[in-house]
Design a protein around this motif. Structure first.
Motif, PDB file in Angstrom:
ATOM      1  N   GLU A  61       0.864  -1.319   0.024  1.00  0.00           N
ATOM      2  CA  GLU A  61      -0.098   0.069  -0.028  1.00  0.00           C
ATOM      3  C   GLU A  61       0.986   1.301  -0.160  1.00  0.00           C
ATOM      4  OE1 GLU A  61      -3.524   2.059  -0.013  1.00  0.00           O
ATOM      5  OE2 GLU A  61      -3.221   0.096  -0.312  1.00  0.00           O
ATOM      6  N   SER A  62       2.045   1.185   0.812  1.00  0.00           N
ATOM      7  CA  SER A  62       2.960   2.325   0.727  1.00  0.00           C
ATOM      8  C   SER A  62       3.623   2.453  -0.516  1.00  0.00           C
ATOM      9  CB  SER A  62       3.722   1.984   1.684  1.00  0.00           C
ATOM     10  OG  SER A  62       4.996   3.094   2.003  1.00  0.00           O
ATOM     11  N   GLN A  63       4.007   1.176  -1.146  1.00  0.00           N
ATOM     12  CA  GLN A  63       4.590   1.633  -2.510  1.00  0.00           C
ATOM     13  C   GLN A  63       3.541   2.099  -3.587  1.00  0.00           C
ATOM     14  OE1 GLN A  63       6.079  -2.352  -3.201  1.00  0.00           O
ATOM     15  NE2 GLN A  63       7.854  -2.189  -2.156  1.00  0.00           N
ATOM     16  N   ARG A  64       2.263   1.638  -3.567  1.00  0.00           N
ATOM     17  CA  ARG A  64       1.271   2.217  -4.268  1.00  0.00           C
ATOM     18  C   ARG A  64       1.153   3.367  -3.984  1.00  0.00           C
ATOM     19  NH1 ARG A  64      -3.337   3.836  -4.843  1.00  0.00           N
ATOM     20  NH2 ARG A  64      -3.913   3.801  -2.571  1.00  0.00           N
ATOM     21  N   ALA A  65       0.959   3.972  -2.839  1.00  0.00           N
ATOM     22  CA  ALA A  65       0.726   5.559  -2.578  1.00  0.00           C
ATOM     23  C   ALA A  65       2.021   6.077  -3.083  1.00  0.00           C
ATOM     24  CB  ALA A  65       0.731   5.620  -0.957  1.00  0.00           C
ATOM     25  N   GLU A  66       3.054   5.712  -2.884  1.00  0.00           N
ATOM     26  CA  GLU A  66       4.457   6.537  -3.531  1.00  0.00           C
ATOM     27  C   GLU A  66       4.549   6.470  -5.000  1.00  0.00           C
ATOM     28  OE1 GLU A  66       8.149   8.449  -3.619  1.00  0.00           O
ATOM     29  OE2 GLU A  66       6.547   8.102  -1.981  1.00  0.00           O
ATOM     30  N   ALA A  67       4.000   5.214  -5.779  1.00  0.00           N
ATOM     31  CA  ALA A  67       3.804   5.315  -7.011  1.00  0.00           C
ATOM     32  C   ALA A  67       3.027   6.340  -7.500  1.00  0.00           C
ATOM     33  CB  ALA A  67       3.762   4.095  -7.686  1.00  0.00           C
ATOM     34  N   GLU A  68       1.679   6.392  -6.697  1.00  0.00           N
ATOM     35  CA  GLU A  68       0.820   7.628  -7.315  1.00  0.00           C
ATOM     36  C   GLU A  68       1.242   9.105  -7.009  1.00  0.00           C
ATOM     37  OE1 GLU A  68      -2.900   8.706  -8.485  1.00  0.00           O
ATOM     38  OE2 GLU A  68      -2.055   6.922  -8.608  1.00  0.00           O
ATOM     39  N   ARG A  69       2.013   9.086  -5.961  1.00  0.00           N
ATOM     40  CA  ARG A  69       2.508  10.623  -5.741  1.00  0.00           C
ATOM     41  C   ARG A  69       3.511  10.855  -6.786  1.00  0.00           C
ATOM     42  NH1 ARG A  69       6.862  12.831  -3.877  1.00  0.00           N
ATOM     43  NH2 ARG A  69       7.840  10.974  -3.851  1.00  0.00           N
ATOM     44  N   GLN A  70       4.420  10.080  -6.956  1.00  0.00           N
ATOM     45  CA  GLN A  70       5.452  10.166  -8.086  1.00  0.00           C
ATOM     46  C   GLN A  70       4.691  10.508  -9.405  1.00  0.00           C
ATOM     47  OE1 GLN A  70       8.240   6.898  -8.445  1.00  0.00           O
ATOM     48  NE2 GLN A  70       8.993   7.539  -6.254  1.00  0.00           N
ATOM     49  N   ARG A  71       3.523   9.689  -9.722  1.00  0.00           N
ATOM     50  CA  ARG A  71       2.846   9.968 -10.976  1.00  0.00           C
ATOM     51  C   ARG A  71       2.350  11.450 -10.891  1.00  0.00           C
ATOM     52  NH1 ARG A  71      -1.783  10.101 -13.043  1.00  0.00           N
ATOM     53  NH2 ARG A  71      -2.793   9.912 -11.019  1.00  0.00           N
ATOM     54  N   SER A  72       1.701  11.769  -9.911  1.00  0.00           N
ATOM     55  CA  SER A  72       0.948  12.954  -9.773  1.00  0.00           C
ATOM     56  C   SER A  72       1.889  14.327  -9.912  1.00  0.00           C
ATOM     57  CB  SER A  72       0.437  13.130  -8.458  1.00  0.00           C
ATOM     58  OG  SER A  72      -0.664  12.252  -8.317  1.00  0.00           O
ATOM     59  N   GLN A  73       3.318  13.890  -9.403  1.00  0.00           N
ATOM     60  CA  GLN A  73       4.460  15.029  -9.532  1.00  0.00           C
ATOM     61  C   GLN A  73       4.746  14.920 -10.777  1.00  0.00           C
ATOM     62  OE1 GLN A  73       7.784  13.985  -6.776  1.00  0.00           O
ATOM     63  NE2 GLN A  73       8.567  16.014  -7.494  1.00  0.00           N
ATOM     64  N   ARG A  74       4.942  14.003 -11.714  1.00  0.00           N
ATOM     65  CA  ARG A  74       5.339  13.969 -13.094  1.00  0.00           C
ATOM     66  C   ARG A  74       4.260  14.872 -13.952  1.00  0.00           C
ATOM     67  NH1 ARG A  74       7.073   8.776 -11.864  1.00  0.00           N
ATOM     68  NH2 ARG A  74       5.328   7.774 -13.021  1.00  0.00           N
ATOM     69  N   LEU A  75       3.022  14.407 -13.519  1.00  0.00           N
ATOM     70  CA  LEU A  75       1.938  15.183 -14.110  1.00  0.00           C
ATOM     71  C   LEU A  75       2.063  16.628 -14.058  1.00  0.00           C
ATOM     72  CD1 LEU A  75      -0.600  15.029 -16.093  1.00  0.00           C
ATOM     73  CD2 LEU A  75      -1.844  14.472 -13.834  1.00  0.00           C
ATOM     74  N   ALA A  76       2.293  16.935 -12.820  1.00  0.00           N
ATOM     75  CA  ALA A  76       2.287  18.405 -12.569  1.00  0.00           C
ATOM     76  C   ALA A  76       3.334  19.296 -13.262  1.00  0.00           C
ATOM     77  CB  ALA A  76       2.554  18.499 -11.052  1.00  0.00           C
ATOM     78  N   GLU A  77       4.486  18.336 -13.316  1.00  0.00           N
ATOM     79  CA  GLU A  77       5.654  19.060 -14.206  1.00  0.00           C
ATOM     80  C   GLU A  77       5.351  19.295 -15.349  1.00  0.00           C
ATOM     81  OE1 GLU A  77       8.924  16.369 -13.066  1.00  0.00           O
ATOM     82  OE2 GLU A  77       9.101  17.056 -10.956  1.00  0.00           O
TER      83      GLU A  77
END
Length: 214
Positions: A186-202
């Protein structure tokens, strides 16, 4: 000289080794109880001459006669000082009371020394068979074996309990491990989701867009 088939003498040294019972070497102690095993050739002597000697000279308090081949032949007498031997009356089981020993005397069907027969045996006041030394030893051996088996059962039950507890602990450990793995996933999934959101924002910023206002 007179040698009864069975006799008991009370209040004497029972540990002393003897080849026979010699009254004048035993401070004048005569038998307190005598049992004669009769046969067709001795029955008249056992209930006549011997009975007279045991009552008049020996002054033996309790005297019994029994024919091993006639289970209902048991007879007994208790000595009355003034009247001589008085016949004993059997109880409902056919036993006679031996006052000197506080025992009943009666028949018993069973095996002794690998011989099955009807034996003359003593019973206590509660009607329990008075055991022979070899019967006591056998009973003690059986009791010891039973206690050993019970102890082994306790040990086995404790082993099974410990094994069940170990399995329970193992299952709990596996459950905790699975929960830990689930939390990690769950932590890895959340981290992957955070990174995906960060790339989209960039990407949006690179396009001149404000991701916070979208």
């Amino acid at each position: 000289f007179r040698g009864p088939d069975f006799f008991a003498v009370l209040d004497v040294d029972g540990t002393k080794q003897r080849q026979g019972w010699v009254v004048w070497q035993e401070e004048g102690h005569y038998p307190n109880v005598i049992v004669e095993l009769m046969s067709p050739s001795t029955s008249k002597v056992d209930t006549g001459k011997k009975k007279d000697i045991y009552g008049r000279i020996f002054r033996t308090p309790d005297y019994f006669v029994y024919d091993p081949f006639k289970p209902k032949s048991l007879q007994g007498w208790h000595l009355d000082i003034s009247k001589g031997y008085q016949s004993l009356v059997a109880n409902e089981r056919g036993w006679l009371w031996c006052e000197s020993l506080d025992f009943w005397l009666g028949t018993w069907s069973g095996t002794i020394d690998r011989e099955e027969a009807v034996w003359l045996r003593f019973y206590d006041t509660e009607g329990n068979l008075v055991l022979l030394p070899e019967e006591v030893a056998q009973q003690e051996a059986e009791t010891a074996q039973q206690r050993l088996e019970e102890a082994e059962q306790v040990v086995e039950a404790e082993r099974q309990r410990a094994e069940a507890e170990s399995q329970r602990a193992e299952a709990e450990s596996q459950r905790a491990e699975a929960e830990s793995q689930r939390a990690e996933a769950e932590s890895q999934r959340a981290e992957a989701e955070r990174q995906r959101s960060q790339r989209l924002a960039e990407r949006l910023r690179a396009m001149g867009l404000d991701p916070d206002n979208l």
